[in-house]
Design a protein around this motif. Structure first.
Motif, PDB file in Angstrom:
ATOM      1  N   ARG A 169      48.755 -30.348  74.047  1.00 51.70           N
ATOM      2  CA  ARG A 169      47.301 -30.362  73.796  1.00 51.70           C
ATOM      3  C   ARG A 169      46.998 -31.181  72.540  1.00 51.70           C
ATOM      4  NH1 ARG A 169      44.132 -27.680  70.415  1.00 51.70           N
ATOM      5  NH2 ARG A 169      45.838 -26.430  69.614  1.00 51.70           N
ATOM      6  N   GLN A 199      45.548 -35.095  72.520  1.00 48.25           N
ATOM      7  CA  GLN A 199      44.202 -35.294  71.957  1.00 48.25           C
ATOM      8  C   GLN A 199      44.253 -36.265  70.782  1.00 48.25           C
ATOM      9  OE1 GLN A 199      42.458 -31.484  71.059  1.00 48.25           O
ATOM     10  NE2 GLN A 199      42.440 -30.864  73.194  1.00 48.25           N
ATOM     11  N   LYS A 212      39.922 -33.375  75.109  1.00 50.43           N
ATOM     12  CA  LYS A 212      39.090 -33.711  73.942  1.00 50.43           C
ATOM     13  C   LYS A 212      39.685 -34.907  73.200  1.00 50.43           C
ATOM     14  CE  LYS A 212      37.207 -29.143  72.754  1.00 50.43           C
ATOM     15  NZ  LYS A 212      37.884 -28.156  73.622  1.00 50.43           N
ATOM     16  N   SER A 253      35.933 -35.644  67.390  1.00 47.95           N
ATOM     17  CA  SER A 253      34.468 -35.656  67.366  1.00 47.95           C
ATOM     18  C   SER A 253      33.903 -36.900  66.669  1.00 47.95           C
ATOM     19  CB  SER A 253      33.980 -34.408  66.613  1.00 47.95           C
ATOM     20  OG  SER A 253      34.675 -34.276  65.376  1.00 47.95           O
ATOM     21  N   ALA A 295      41.844 -38.634  58.074  1.00 48.30           N
ATOM     22  CA  ALA A 295      43.009 -38.637  58.980  1.00 48.30           C
ATOM     23  C   ALA A 295      44.305 -38.523  58.181  1.00 48.30           C
ATOM     24  CB  ALA A 295      42.999 -39.912  59.817  1.00 48.30           C
ATOM     25  N   ASN A 297      44.968 -35.053  56.969  1.00 44.52           N
ATOM     26  CA  ASN A 297      45.408 -34.171  58.064  1.00 44.52           C
ATOM     27  C   ASN A 297      46.826 -34.534  58.530  1.00 44.52           C
ATOM     28  OD1 ASN A 297      45.550 -34.415  61.248  1.00 44.52           O
ATOM     29  ND2 ASN A 297      44.460 -32.522  60.787  1.00 44.52           N
ATOM     30  N   MET A 320      35.689 -33.408  60.936  1.00 43.58           N
ATOM     31  CA  MET A 320      36.922 -33.844  61.625  1.00 43.58           C
ATOM     32  C   MET A 320      38.055 -32.831  61.499  1.00 43.58           C
ATOM     33  SD  MET A 320      37.581 -37.815  60.672  1.00 43.58           S
ATOM     34  CE  MET A 320      39.195 -38.001  61.398  1.00 43.58           C
ATOM     35  N   SER A 342      38.826 -20.664  64.234  1.00 47.10           N
ATOM     36  CA  SER A 342      39.797 -21.653  64.719  1.00 47.10           C
ATOM     37  C   SER A 342      40.868 -20.926  65.542  1.00 47.10           C
ATOM     38  CB  SER A 342      40.417 -22.363  63.503  1.00 47.10           C
ATOM     39  OG  SER A 342      41.600 -23.027  63.863  1.00 47.10           O
ATOM     40  N   ASN A 371      43.295 -21.694  67.442  1.00 49.80           N
ATOM     41  CA  ASN A 371      44.696 -22.145  67.559  1.00 49.80           C
ATOM     42  C   ASN A 371      45.468 -22.103  66.242  1.00 49.80           C
ATOM     43  OD1 ASN A 371      44.464 -23.080  70.404  1.00 49.80           O
ATOM     44  ND2 ASN A 371      42.979 -24.490  69.509  1.00 49.80           N
ATOM     45  N   LYS A 382      50.982 -26.887  62.340  1.00 52.77           N
ATOM     46  CA  LYS A 382      50.021 -27.133  61.261  1.00 52.77           C
ATOM     47  C   LYS A 382      50.608 -26.548  59.981  1.00 52.77           C
ATOM     48  CE  LYS A 382      45.458 -26.557  62.336  1.00 52.77           C
ATOM     49  NZ  LYS A 382      44.266 -26.085  63.110  1.00 52.77           N
ATOM     50  N   ASN A 435      42.524 -25.638  58.528  1.00 50.78           N
ATOM     51  CA  ASN A 435      41.423 -26.615  58.607  1.00 50.78           C
ATOM     52  C   ASN A 435      40.612 -26.633  57.301  1.00 50.78           C
ATOM     53  OD1 ASN A 435      42.338 -26.667  61.222  1.00 50.78           O
ATOM     54  ND2 ASN A 435      40.446 -25.948  62.176  1.00 50.78           N
TER      55      ASN A 435
HETATM   56  N1  BYC Z   1      37.137 -33.098  67.332  1.00 53.94           N
HETATM   57  O1  BYC Z   1      41.581 -24.003  66.876  1.00 53.94           O
HETATM   58  P1  BYC Z   1      41.227 -25.344  66.351  1.00 53.94           P
HETATM   59  C1  BYC Z   1      42.191 -41.393  63.538  1.00 53.94           C
HETATM   60  C2  BYC Z   1      38.848 -28.572  68.929  1.00 53.94           C
HETATM   61  S1  BYC Z   1      42.347 -40.365  64.868  1.00 53.94           S
HETATM   62  C3  BYC Z   1      37.253 -32.635  68.606  1.00 53.94           C
HETATM   63  O2  BYC Z   1      41.079 -25.473  64.876  1.00 53.94           O
HETATM   64  P2  BYC Z   1      43.593 -26.997  66.309  1.00 53.94           P
HETATM   65  C4  BYC Z   1      41.648 -42.723  63.688  1.00 53.94           C
HETATM   66  C5  BYC Z   1      40.305 -28.200  69.118  1.00 53.94           C
HETATM   67  O3  BYC Z   1      41.001 -29.218  69.834  1.00 53.94           O
HETATM   68  C6  BYC Z   1      42.614 -38.794  64.104  1.00 53.94           C
HETATM   69  N2  BYC Z   1      37.752 -31.407  68.890  1.00 53.94           N
HETATM   70  O4  BYC Z   1      42.258 -26.417  66.932  1.00 53.94           O
HETATM   71  C7  BYC Z   1      41.734 -43.385  64.869  1.00 53.94           C
HETATM   72  C8  BYC Z   1      40.177 -26.898  69.854  1.00 53.94           C
HETATM   73  O5  BYC Z   1      39.846 -27.128  71.228  1.00 53.94           O
HETATM   74  P3  BYC Z   1      40.955 -26.967  72.410  1.00 53.94           P
HETATM   75  C9  BYC Z   1      42.699 -37.688  65.058  1.00 53.94           C
HETATM   76  C10 BYC Z   1      38.148 -30.666  67.840  1.00 53.94           C
HETATM   77  O6  BYC Z   1      44.191 -27.887  67.311  1.00 53.94           O
HETATM   78  C11 BYC Z   1      41.127 -44.631  65.021  1.00 53.94           C
HETATM   79  C12 BYC Z   1      38.935 -26.285  69.246  1.00 53.94           C
HETATM   80  O7  BYC Z   1      38.193 -27.342  68.671  1.00 53.94           O
HETATM   81  N3  BYC Z   1      43.531 -36.694  64.411  1.00 53.94           N
HETATM   82  O8  BYC Z   1      42.522 -40.993  62.510  1.00 53.94           O
HETATM   83  O9  BYC Z   1      44.451 -25.923  65.731  1.00 53.94           O
HETATM   84  C13 BYC Z   1      40.424 -45.214  63.959  1.00 53.94           C
HETATM   85  C14 BYC Z   1      39.259 -25.244  68.182  1.00 53.94           C
HETATM   86  O10 BYC Z   1      39.879 -25.859  67.033  1.00 53.94           O
HETATM   87  C15 BYC Z   1      38.069 -31.105  66.515  1.00 53.94           C
HETATM   88  C16 BYC Z   1      44.148 -35.711  65.077  1.00 53.94           C
HETATM   89  O11 BYC Z   1      43.989 -35.566  66.266  1.00 53.94           O
HETATM   90  C17 BYC Z   1      37.525 -32.382  66.280  1.00 53.94           C
HETATM   91  N4  BYC Z   1      37.372 -32.888  65.041  1.00 53.94           N
HETATM   92  O12 BYC Z   1      43.086 -27.879  65.050  1.00 53.94           O
HETATM   93  C18 BYC Z   1      40.373 -44.549  62.739  1.00 53.94           C
HETATM   94  C19 BYC Z   1      45.063 -34.842  64.244  1.00 53.94           C
HETATM   95  N5  BYC Z   1      38.540 -30.142  65.694  1.00 53.94           N
HETATM   96  O13 BYC Z   1      41.968 -28.060  72.190  1.00 53.94           O
HETATM   97  C20 BYC Z   1      40.997 -43.310  62.588  1.00 53.94           C
HETATM   98  C21 BYC Z   1      45.889 -33.892  65.050  1.00 53.94           C
HETATM   99  C22 BYC Z   1      38.896 -29.124  66.492  1.00 53.94           C
HETATM  100  O14 BYC Z   1      41.571 -25.611  72.220  1.00 53.94           O
HETATM  101  N6  BYC Z   1      45.189 -32.697  65.386  1.00 53.94           N
HETATM  102  N7  BYC Z   1      38.659 -29.429  67.775  1.00 53.94           N
HETATM  103  O15 BYC Z   1      40.158 -27.150  73.659  1.00 53.94           O
HETATM  104  C23 BYC Z   1      45.050 -31.635  64.559  1.00 53.94           C
HETATM  105  O16 BYC Z   1      45.504 -31.653  63.428  1.00 53.94           O
HETATM  106  C24 BYC Z   1      44.353 -30.407  65.091  1.00 53.94           C
HETATM  107  O17 BYC Z   1      44.359 -30.476  66.509  1.00 53.94           O
HETATM  108  C25 BYC Z   1      42.912 -30.227  64.552  1.00 53.94           C
HETATM  109  C26 BYC Z   1      42.277 -29.007  65.249  1.00 53.94           C
HETATM  110  C27 BYC Z   1      42.936 -29.981  63.063  1.00 53.94           C
HETATM  111  C28 BYC Z   1      42.050 -31.455  64.868  1.00 53.94           C
END
Ligand code: BYC
Length: 338
Positions: free
Chosen positions: A56, A60, A126, A129, A152, A155, A217, A225, A227, A237, A241
């Motif tokens: 997931r 994403q 997803k 955002s 980014a 994170n 973001m 949250s 997850n 993580k 957040n």
């Molecule tokens: N946008 O329980 P939570 C870049 C969703 S690209 C949309 O806190 P989690 C760049 C979340 O998925 C950088 N959805 O979730 C590129 C969950 O829904 P699901 C992208 C969001 O996963 C081009 C629900 O809300 N970075 O830098 O523990 C040009 C509940 O949230 C968002 C990453 O992807 C959001 N902002 O924590 C320039 C980093 N936030 O999936 C720049 C990797 C939350 O259960 N990801 N949701 O349906 C992570 O670190 C984590 O997945 C998150 C969310 C901190 C984003």
């Protein structure tokens, strides 16, 4: 998804009680292993929920990199000089590379890239955002680099220490490139802020529009949250957040002050006791609307990705035909040599 190391055909030969016991043992060993900061690799045993959470998050993340190319790609032909154009083009290409490392890392968990991409195109998966907001002026290229890439990095640096090896390793290179992206964005903002009154106003307007979406973001607040608790227990993580959001605000506010721009938050103030900035309320209703598909550009972004996929069908077909031809030639030369 079936665990490749414990296929159901093997498991069905054992009584249930024995299987439960075995699974508990494996889980305990897995948790101890992760707690000792060791990396889980693709062929190691892992709980199904760990695999699902990684698929997931990593998919994403990959989608975010690819969709993230759109708002910036929009400005390549309109960048104000050849130098700015070349830098922006390189940055957008970097984002494509990040997407590819991440789709590859995701595939190590047993999913097919095409299925993952189909989930993006259908709107099931997803992506961040932030990429559902429009880039209206050249200053937006500065704000995106400075704030979006800055958020980014905040994170992603901890993700270099994530417990899943392929994700952690992909993040090392991604973070190095993001750090260049952040600096080029800040440099655009600094140049505009030192320019004419109109240029400074353009920079301030971009900051006004990108500030709140950037701090969203980091995801919903910790108490909302779903997850986070499990992902932190599994060392996916490393910070919550809200912790990362606070670190980002603490780092970015002085940067805005340095270039004479104002953060658009009337409640923002430094708290001497905590050593952190306090900020005003975040509009979580807006965040929820955007991730539910109703942001300013959601439809446009998905339409652009679907079109790119359809338009690229002939390239995938040609690459497949070429690969088949090479494989056939290699097989023929191996047979001749034998
Ligand atoms: N946008 O329980 P939570 C870049 C969703 S690209 C949309 O806190 P989690 C760049 C979340 O998925 C950088 N959805 O979730 C590129 C969950 O829904 P699901 C992208 C969001 O996963 C081009 C629900 O809300 N970075 O830098 O523990 C040009 C509940 O949230 C968002 C990453 O992807 C959001 N902002 O924590 C320039 C980093 N936030 O999936 C720049 C990797 C939350 O259960 N990801 N949701 O349906 C992570 O670190 C984590 O997945 C998150 C969310 C901190 C984003």
């Amino acid at each position: 998804m079936e665990n490749p190391l414990c296929p159901s055909s093997v498991l069905s030969a054992f009584p249930d009680v024995f299987l439960k016991r075995m699974e508990m043992d494996l889980l305990q060993r897995f948790e101890a292993y992760v707690a000792s900061e060791k990396k889980i690799e693709p062929k190691d045993w892992m709980p199904d929920a760990y695999r699902k959470t990684l698929i997931r998050q990593i998919s994403q993340h990959a989608h975010s990199e690819i969709v993230g190319m759109l708002p910036e790609g929009n400005w390549i032909s309109r960048a104000p000089s050849l130098k700015r154009k070349a830098i922006l083009m390189a940055k957008v290409q970097d984002e494509a590379g990040h997407g590819l490392y991440l789709y590859s890392a995701c595939e190590t968990l047993g999913v097919q890239r095409d299925d993952t991409i189909a989930d993006l195109h259908s709107g099931k998966a997803k992506y961040s955002s932030i990429f559902n907001y429009p880039t209206l002026t050249w200053a937006d290229m500065g704000a995106v680099g400075w704030l979006v890439d800055g958020a980014a990095i905040m994170n992603q640096v901890p993700l270099c220490k994530c417990s899943y090896g392929p994700y952690a390793r992909a993040m090392v290179r991604v973070c190095k490139e993001e750090s260049f992206h952040q600096r080029q964005g800040f440099q655009i903002m600094m140049t505009l802020a030192q320019g004419t009154e109109d240029q400074k106003a353009m920079a301030q307007d971009a900051l006004n529009r990108w500030w709140w979406p950037s701090i969203m973001m980091f995801g919903p607040p910790d108490d909302n949250s779903p997850n986070s608790a499990q992902s932190m227990a599994w060392n996916i993580k490393r910070f919550s957040n809200d912790e990362l959001r606070q670190k980002f605000i603490d780092l970015t506010v002085p940067q805005a002050e340095l270039i004479g721009l104002t953060i658009p938050d009337a409640d923002l103030k430094w708290n001497e006791e905590t050593g952190h900035y306090e900020h005003g309320p975040i509009d979580w209703a807006e965040f929820n609307r955007v991730i539910a598909g109703h942001g300013p550009c959601n439809k446009e972004r998905l339409a652009a990705r679907n079109k790119a996929w359809d338009d690229g069908a002939w390239v995938r077909e040609a690459a497949g035909a070429h690969a088949e031809k090479r494989a056939a030639r290699k097989a023929a030369s191996n047979t001749a040599a034998a």
